[in-house]
Design an enzyme around this catalytic site. Sequence first.
Site, PDB file in Angstrom:
ATOM      1  CG  ASP A  21      -2.086   0.934   1.087  1.00 38.36           C
ATOM      2  OD1 ASP A  21      -2.403   1.328  -0.057  1.00 38.36           O
ATOM      3  OD2 ASP A  21      -2.692   1.288   2.116  1.00 38.36           O
ATOM      4  CG  HIS A  38       0.257   2.324  -9.506  1.00 41.90           C
ATOM      5  ND1 HIS A  38      -0.057   1.792  -8.276  1.00 41.90           N
ATOM      6  CD2 HIS A  38      -0.787   3.131  -9.856  1.00 41.90           C
ATOM      7  CE1 HIS A  38      -1.249   2.250  -7.896  1.00 41.90           C
ATOM      8  NE2 HIS A  38      -1.702   3.053  -8.837  1.00 41.90           N
ATOM      9  CG  LEU A 132      10.195 -16.601  -3.463  1.00 42.84           C
ATOM     10  CD1 LEU A 132       9.729 -16.719  -2.021  1.00 42.84           C
ATOM     11  CD2 LEU A 132      10.698 -15.191  -3.747  1.00 42.84           C
TER      12      LEU A 132
END
Length: 249
Positions: A21, A38, A132
Amino acid sequence: MTTVGPIDRSRLPLHVAIIMDGNGRWATSRGFDRSSGHVEGVNTVRRITEAASELGIGYLTLYTFSTENWNRPQAEVDALMTLIVTAIERETPDLIKNNVRLTAIGDLSRLPEFSRQRLCKCMDDTAHCTGLTLVLALSYSSRWEIIEAAKKIAAAAASGSINPDEIDEKLFAASLSTAGMPDPDLLIRTGGDFRVSNFLLYQIAYTELIITPTYWPDYSKDEFRANIVEYQHRQRRFGLTEEQVETSG
């Protein structure tokens, strides 16, 4: 500068989830268009993915685009969709190089066709990786996920393939989009808001929470590592008393 203590690699969280956020607020606070936040946030995704991979964390789930985000201005939605798939394509070679497998959860049927096809290709290209697992929550809503799981179980019960008495936590978890993944051990939210925003509501029942005021574009590898250290200093009791945990540990 964030001071990072030693990380105990024997007590790493297996699964870290992050609510990324603050992109828009980071941009507007600097007089930029929200889309600039963004774009900068993509760079943070790269470095935090690298940090998680370097530590040996098993799963990193990033809240990339929520179901509610579809209600944002159309221009911002279009820009986000283009940015997401472009960034994924650009990063795929490095994901493969670092043995990172990409997958996604959410209502992917709502993605524009060009986005969905390119996302699926990137997931296919990294499917062989064994390090991962990077999970993108795209067009994701926990309430949507829970309702879809309930529908799936109800249909199975109605067809007679399962007995309603057989429905338990294990069966329900296997019906979620996170089936096969461990529940998050740690949920980090950047940007300072104290809420979970319809994210992994079922899965985070006993997850440790860390809220940082840092906007996502400014979130660093050092702060991520510091959050891991903070997690390791906590005692996870899962409903037991402190004495019971110490005795069993």
